[in-house]
Enzyme design. Structure first.
Site, PDB file in Angstrom:
ATOM      1  N   CYS A   1     -24.665   5.257 -12.474  1.00  0.00           N
ATOM      2  CA  CYS A   1     -23.740   6.386 -12.628  1.00  0.00           C
ATOM      3  C   CYS A   1     -24.447   7.638 -13.176  1.00  0.00           C
ATOM      4  O   CYS A   1     -24.870   7.673 -14.334  1.00  0.00           O
ATOM      5  CB  CYS A   1     -22.593   5.981 -13.561  1.00  0.00           C
TER       6      CYS A   1
ATOM      7  N   CYS B   1     -18.665  -0.726 -18.149  1.00  0.00           N
ATOM      8  CA  CYS B   1     -18.578  -0.467 -16.700  1.00  0.00           C
ATOM      9  C   CYS B   1     -19.746  -1.124 -15.956  1.00  0.00           C
ATOM     10  O   CYS B   1     -20.905  -0.952 -16.346  1.00  0.00           O
ATOM     11  CB  CYS B   1     -18.583   1.031 -16.449  1.00  0.00           C
TER      12      CYS B   1
ATOM     13  N   CYS C   1     -12.968   3.226 -15.299  1.00  0.00           N
ATOM     14  CA  CYS C   1     -13.322   4.645 -15.129  1.00  0.00           C
ATOM     15  C   CYS C   1     -12.029   5.469 -15.132  1.00  0.00           C
ATOM     16  O   CYS C   1     -11.691   6.143 -14.171  1.00  0.00           O
ATOM     17  CB  CYS C   1     -14.098   4.838 -13.821  1.00  0.00           C
TER      18      CYS C   1
ATOM     19  N   GLU D   1       0.835  -1.212   0.000  1.00  0.00           N
ATOM     20  CA  GLU D   1       0.000   0.000   0.000  1.00  0.00           C
ATOM     21  C   GLU D   1       0.868   1.259   0.000  1.00  0.00           C
ATOM     22  O   GLU D   1       0.553   2.239  -0.667  1.00  0.00           O
ATOM     23  CB  GLU D   1      -0.935   0.010   1.219  1.00  0.00           C
TER      24      GLU D   1
ATOM     25  N   CYS E   1     -17.328   3.562 -20.303  1.00  0.00           N
ATOM     26  CA  CYS E   1     -18.637   3.387 -19.666  1.00  0.00           C
ATOM     27  C   CYS E   1     -19.390   2.173 -20.188  1.00  0.00           C
ATOM     28  O   CYS E   1     -20.125   1.524 -19.443  1.00  0.00           O
ATOM     29  CB  CYS E   1     -19.475   4.646 -19.846  1.00  0.00           C
TER      30      CYS E   1
HETATM   31  S1  SF4 Z   1     -20.283   4.577 -16.080  1.00  0.00           S
HETATM   32 FE1  SF4 Z   1     -19.633   6.110 -14.595  1.00  0.00          FE
HETATM   33  S2  SF4 Z   1     -18.320   4.988 -13.179  1.00  0.00           S
HETATM   34 FE2  SF4 Z   1     -18.530   3.747 -15.017  1.00  0.00          FE
HETATM   35  S3  SF4 Z   1     -16.792   4.309 -16.318  1.00  0.00           S
HETATM   36 FE3  SF4 Z   1     -18.509   5.603 -16.911  1.00  0.00          FE
HETATM   37  S4  SF4 Z   1     -18.235   7.460 -15.691  1.00  0.00           S
HETATM   38 FE4  SF4 Z   1     -17.002   5.871 -14.721  1.00  0.00          FE
END
Ligand code: SF4
Length: 350
Positions: A209, A203, A193, A38, A200
């Site tokens: 989001c 994601c 992200c 870490e 997205c």
């Molecule tokens: S959906 Fe939202 S959290 Fe996911 S990559 Fe896109 S901006 Fe980032």
């Protein structure tokens, strides 16, 4: 945890099982190794850290060996990672753990946060990874994911923004499987992200989001606003007599301290008064070039206008004469002039 936070965590954990990083050398290791990783990861990418981590662990396999090593030896094994305060804190912390915690890594959040070089997020990461405790984290990647998902107002330097981010991190962090969840959030931040052009479409959080739903990914996390620099103006007086110009030596302190420049007034109305005070005469300007030069200082910008005044005769005397000088235009380069004044003369000669 409410239903939507639970479903947020479920999606993150589901994604982690398929795509997350699960075979990093410090995963499922003891607290010493987790702590070391870490600290190494605080300012450095995973791929860079791995060889340093392995080398460090070979030389200092446990807290005792690190605590007993010389600082030079520790620094030598840190060489190349940068931010050497981290290595000094590691060494100091190893000695504190040896001397005050019986050589065992502490297990409470307060005790871990009290160690040198360990903030709230690092403490949460160590306790969740090494001891399966449930603590939220908020490293740079997690901040970005949360700021985008929840369209967090403000920038990271503001305490209200950080409080909200911590609140959000606490809200979505599950009571179980926290290690996987925390690792997954960091992985989503670094793999999906990403800072520019977040991915997205792949994601797991797009359903939650706000930035994705409102097409405002580029607006979050919000940046520290760039303050517009204040704007100042001045009017420089260029008195000419034939091939000579009248220079004024600026006061020793303040901007362009001690350099030769041109006398300055606030505006056209003040020219006459200045001439009467310093030259005991008055002569109207032939031309005034508005905003002839813009100069940027660190804290403000200065627009310089110039009044060109052709004198048919030299004034008999000049008040404060030690700080005024008639100089041949060809000899200007022999005098220390501020850059914008030098540019001003160059532009006039053109
Ligand atoms: S959906 Fe939202 S959290 Fe996911 S990559 Fe896109 S901006 Fe980032």
């Amino acid at each position: 945890m409410d239903a939507s936070a639970a479903s947020f965590a479920t999606r993150v954990l589901g994604w982690y099982q398929r795509y997350g990083r699960r075979s990093l050398p410090w995963q499922r290791q003891n607290a010493y190794r987790v702590w070391l990783s870490e600290i190494m990861l605080q300012q450095t990418q995973v791929a860079t850290v791995i060889p340093y981590y392995q080398n460090f662990i070979t030389r200092f396999p446990n807290i005792k060996s690190l605590a007993e090593a010389s600082i030079d030896d520790v620094l030598q094994h840190w060489q190349g990672l940068g931010y050497y305060a981290r290595a000094r804190n590691l060494h100091k912390t190893a000695q504190i753990i040896r001397d005050r915690h019986g050589g065992r890594f502490p297990r409470t959040i307060d005790a871990v946060e009290a160690l040198p070089g360990i903030g709230r997020s690092t403490a949460g990461a160590i306790l969740s990874f090494a001891f399966a405790q449930s603590w939220p984290i908020l490293d740079g990647n997690v901040k970005r994911v949360l700021a985008r998902c929840f369209r967090v107002q403000g920038w990271y330097g503001q305490s209200a923004t950080m409080q909200q981010l911590w609140y959000l991190s606490e809200s979505v962090t599950p009571g179980e499987n926290t290690a996987d969840f925390n690792q997954a959030m960091m992985d989503i931040g670094s793999m999906v992200c990403v800072k520019s052009r977040p991915k997205c479409e792949i994601c797991p959080l797009k359903k939650f989001c706000g930035s994705y739903i409102h097409h405002s990914q580029a607006l979050f996390p919000q940046k520290k606003p760039v303050k517009a620099k204040p704007h100042k103006t001045t009017l420089m007086l260029l008195h000419r007599h034939g091939e000579q110009v009248l220079l004024w030596r600026r006061p020793p302190s303040g901007i362009w301290g001690g350099l030769w420049s041109l006398p300055e007034v606030d505006d056209e109305d003040a020219i006459k008064l200045w001439q009467q005070s310093f030259l005991s005469m008055s002569h109207p300007p032939g031309t005034i070039q508005e905003n002839a030069i813009r100069h940027q200082f660190t804290h403000y910008s200065l627009d310089i206008s110039i009044a060109i005044i052709e004198l048919e005769r030299l004034p008999r005397k000049i008040s404060d004469s030690d700080n005024y000088l008639w100089v041949d235009i060809d000899a200007l380069e022999n005098h220390g002039l501020p850059t914008p004044v030098r540019k001003l003369f160059a532009s006039l000669q053109e």
